[in-house]
Enzyme design. Sequence first.
Site, short mmCIF file in Angstrom:
data_model
loop_
_atom_site.label_atom_id
_atom_site.label_comp_id
_atom_site.label_asym_id
_atom_site.label_seq_id
_atom_site.Cartn_x
_atom_site.Cartn_y
_atom_site.Cartn_z
N SER A 77 37.26 38.34 44.40
CA SER A 77 37.90 39.70 44.76
C SER A 77 39.22 39.84 44.35
CB SER A 77 37.65 40.14 46.26
OG SER A 77 37.78 41.42 46.54
N LEU A 78 40.26 39.90 45.36
CA LEU A 78 41.73 39.74 44.88
C LEU A 78 42.01 38.64 44.33
CD1 LEU A 78 44.73 40.30 45.54
CD2 LEU A 78 44.45 39.30 47.82
#
Length: 244
Positions: A77-78
């Site tokens: 994700s991030l």
Amino acid sequence: MTQLTLLCLPYSGASAMVYSRWRRKLPEWIKLQPVELPGRGARFGEPLHTDMRRLARQLAEEQLVTLKAPYALFGHSLGALLACEMAHALRSLGSPEPVALFASGTAAPTMRADYDRGFAEPKSDAELIEQLRSLNGTSEEVLANAELMSLTLPVLRADFLLCGRFEPVERAPLKCPVHVLGGKADRASTEQLIGWSRETRGSFSVDMLAGGHFFIHEHEAKVLKVIKDQLDIHHRRHAIVASA
């Protein structure tokens, strides 16, 4: 056999310790190295960041002190965006590129307009908690813990800004292979995942696993098998070159 360092970047709101259990599940030639971000875990007292490239540059400079090739980068994700930015930052600092970049659970940098819509600015505490609930990665017991949430929500707000303010830039693609992992029930579309192919001139692959956004925990064994199998190819190639 030469060790290969695997730098692992955490997802929004998380500490790098989410990867600590992987140490005993990966072969000895893979040296797992979770990368802690400022403002969480052992670095809790440091200021949180909201500028992706500035954070990636700082992390790259920190890692460069002890980092030796070969190495690979993994992020979920991030963490996937940070891993990609770190690869570029390390290259600009004179380090060899990673033998592989693993981007997990998010849209490619050039395809984030639709994916990040609605996440550019911090939400109210109630909305942030609902967002956590919708991702099915946090127990109701934790969500109801006001003291714990008071520590988690500022981190999550900063991480939303890291992603919401991120914009791709024109630059030379990486040369290393990029391997993408996606959850079949996650919000990143197949097109958004395939968009990661624009980030490299090297080989590219996509593995779709069952599960939602936190498929890396739901199907940990399969995720680790993908990482191990891909790194084994690069590791053997490096060993052959080194012995020639």
